[in-house]
Design an enzyme around this catalytic site. Structure first.
Site, short mmCIF file in Angstrom:
data_model
loop_
_atom_site.label_atom_id
_atom_site.label_comp_id
_atom_site.label_asym_id
_atom_site.label_seq_id
_atom_site.Cartn_x
_atom_site.Cartn_y
_atom_site.Cartn_z
N ASP A 122 -4.26 26.61 14.33
CA ASP A 122 -3.10 27.43 14.00
C ASP A 122 -2.96 27.33 12.48
O ASP A 122 -3.96 27.10 11.79
CB ASP A 122 -1.85 26.95 14.75
CG ASP A 122 -0.71 27.96 14.72
OD1 ASP A 122 -0.81 28.98 15.41
OD2 ASP A 122 0.27 27.72 14.01
N LYS B 211 1.85 23.68 22.52
CA LYS B 211 1.75 23.78 21.06
C LYS B 211 1.86 22.38 20.50
O LYS B 211 2.47 21.50 21.11
CB LYS B 211 2.87 24.65 20.49
CG LYS B 211 2.49 25.38 19.22
CD LYS B 211 1.54 26.54 19.47
CE LYS B 211 1.24 27.29 18.18
NZ LYS B 211 0.40 28.47 18.45
#
Length: 439
Positions: free
Chosen positions: A167, A127
């Site tokens: 995202d 991430k």
């Protein structure tokens, strides 16, 4: 494995990272909801496999220096947490939001590692992102920020190393800016990023995939109880990509979606939102002004409230992490909620999850329900690798089949708790890879 080993790991990580509450939440959720096969006990402890698995391989932190429209140079922080490549190259989104910090990204990267393992696909977990706030920024400022961000990130990514995706606040526009810079710097046109426009290597159904995947999973879960979405009343939080596409798919399946929300409040339409209205919001491709939408529809607008105090059968939190608290969970339980499916990345607090499970509310975690996006991202990787695109129908069929497979893995490993089933199924695959590859 002695009973003290998992608690030892929790204690050690808490001592190492006492201020990283989000990351420790993910660690505790996993350890508290594992049911490890006895055959693994001694090996896990002797090889310290849990601690090895919960610590990221590396954390890359860098300054992002960019010039705004007034000529002022601004500095933001950028990160990439490469958590695990045990079963494939690092894979996970990029998030641009003021709330981004190392703890949040470690939390999301650990969750992503288990989510990706659960898909059955050959992808690791990662991430990344920045504390940059795109709200109020011009397109030129967002372009320059993305270019500056990629000037640092390009060293650490590639189609067989680490493949970021989008995202929160990183959509196809931002991915396009990032990919354009990557291509110029490296002189490579490859699959180093997913979520691209279909005109230059993106996948069909990528925008729809997370929201649609949520509904595909829900349909599989309801089948176990001889139910369907038809006639179910549904609470959805958020009003972004995941929320809107989940709402669209739920309405098409016959459900009555009665809420959408944002940071300012919740729009409640007790008769249910119409499909045409959801389609219009999707086509506008901007965050809707829900207070104005409520006025237009004759619906209710509740400022500074969440969807969780209204009566329904199914709750689908689709906004952000830890948005649904223990107090929210109590409201849902008191109002007779039957099912909670996490549409966002870990939107329910640990206390809320405990309340759901204790009160026999069926709860399904994000690592299972929210997998549609990473599935389609991986399909995009495959299309990039062979230079051959797939149709919308083909991608959609594969997405539905893979979400069904995820559901089967959860139930196979624990037919009473989707949370334990998902954690155990993912852990088993990761432990096998760890054992085979050595220290």
């Amino acid at each position: 494995m002695s009973l003290s080993y998992p608690e030892h790991v929790k204690s050690k990580l808490a001592q190492l990272f006492p201020e990283q509450t989000e990351y420790l939440q993910a660690v505790n959720e996993l350890i508290d909801n594992l049911n490890i096969d006895k055959a693994w006990y001694s090996r896990i402890e002797s090889d310290n496999m849990l601690e090895r698995l919960f610590l990221p391989d590396r954390i890359i932190n860098f300054n992002v220096q960019w010039r705004d429209d007034n000529g002022k140079v601004n500095i933001n922080q950028g990160w990439r947490v490469q958590h695990s490549n045990l079963i494939g190259p690092y894979k996970g989104g990029l998030r641009f939001h003021p709330s981004v910090n190392e703890s949040v990204l470690k939390f999301l990267a650990l969750e992503q590692t288990f989510k990706n393992a659960l898909t059955g696909l050959p992808i690791g977990g990662a991430k990344g992102g920045s504390n940059f706030d795109p709200k109020g920024k011009s397109q030129g400022e967002i372009l320059r920020f993305c270019q500056a961000f990629m000037d640092e990130l390009y060293r650490y990514i590639g189609p067989n190393t680490d493949i970021p995706a989008g995202d929160i606040n990183v959509g196809s526009r931002e991915i396009g800016f990032l990919f354009g810079r990557y291509k110029k710097i490296t002189n490579q046109f490859d699959g180093a990023l997913t979520g691209k426009n279909v005109a230059f290597g993106g996948s069909q159904a990528r925008i729809e995939s997370t929201g649609y995947g949520v509904i595909y999973f829900i349909e599989e879960a309801l089948k176990r109880y001889k139910q369907s979405l038809a006639s179910q009343r549904v609470l959805i939080s958020g009003s972004g990509n995941v929320a809107l596409h989940a709402a669209k798919k739920a309405i098409k399946a016959g459900a009555t979606v009665i809420t959408l929300s944002n940071s300012e409040g919740v729009c409640v339409n007790s008769d249910g939102f119409k499909l045409a209205m959801i389609d219009n919001l999707i086509e506008e491709n901007t965050r809707p002004a829900l207070d104005k939408l409520a006025e237009k529809l004759g619906a209710e607008w509740h400022a500074d409230e969440t969807p969780w105090s209204f009566n329904a059968d199914i709750a689908i939190p689709c906004a952000t992490q830890n948005e649904l608290s223990s107090e929210d969970a109590k409201l849902l339980i008191d109002n007779g909620i039957s099912y909670v499916f996490e549409g966002a990345n870990m939107p329910c607090s640990a206390e809320a999850i405990e309340l759901f499970e204790r009160n026999e509310v069926l709860f399904a975690p994000a690592k299972a329900v929210n997998s549609g996006g990473v599935i389609t991202s991986t399909l995009e990787m495959g299309q990039n690798a062979i230079f051959f695109p797939e149709s919308f129908e083909s991608v959609s069929e594969k997405l539905r089949a893979l979400m069904s497979d995820i559901h089967k893995r959860c139930v196979r490993d624990n037919d009473k708790s989707y949370l334990k089933g998902a954690n155990n199924a993912a852990l088993s695959r990761l432990l096998i890879a760890m054992t085979e590859q050595g220290v």
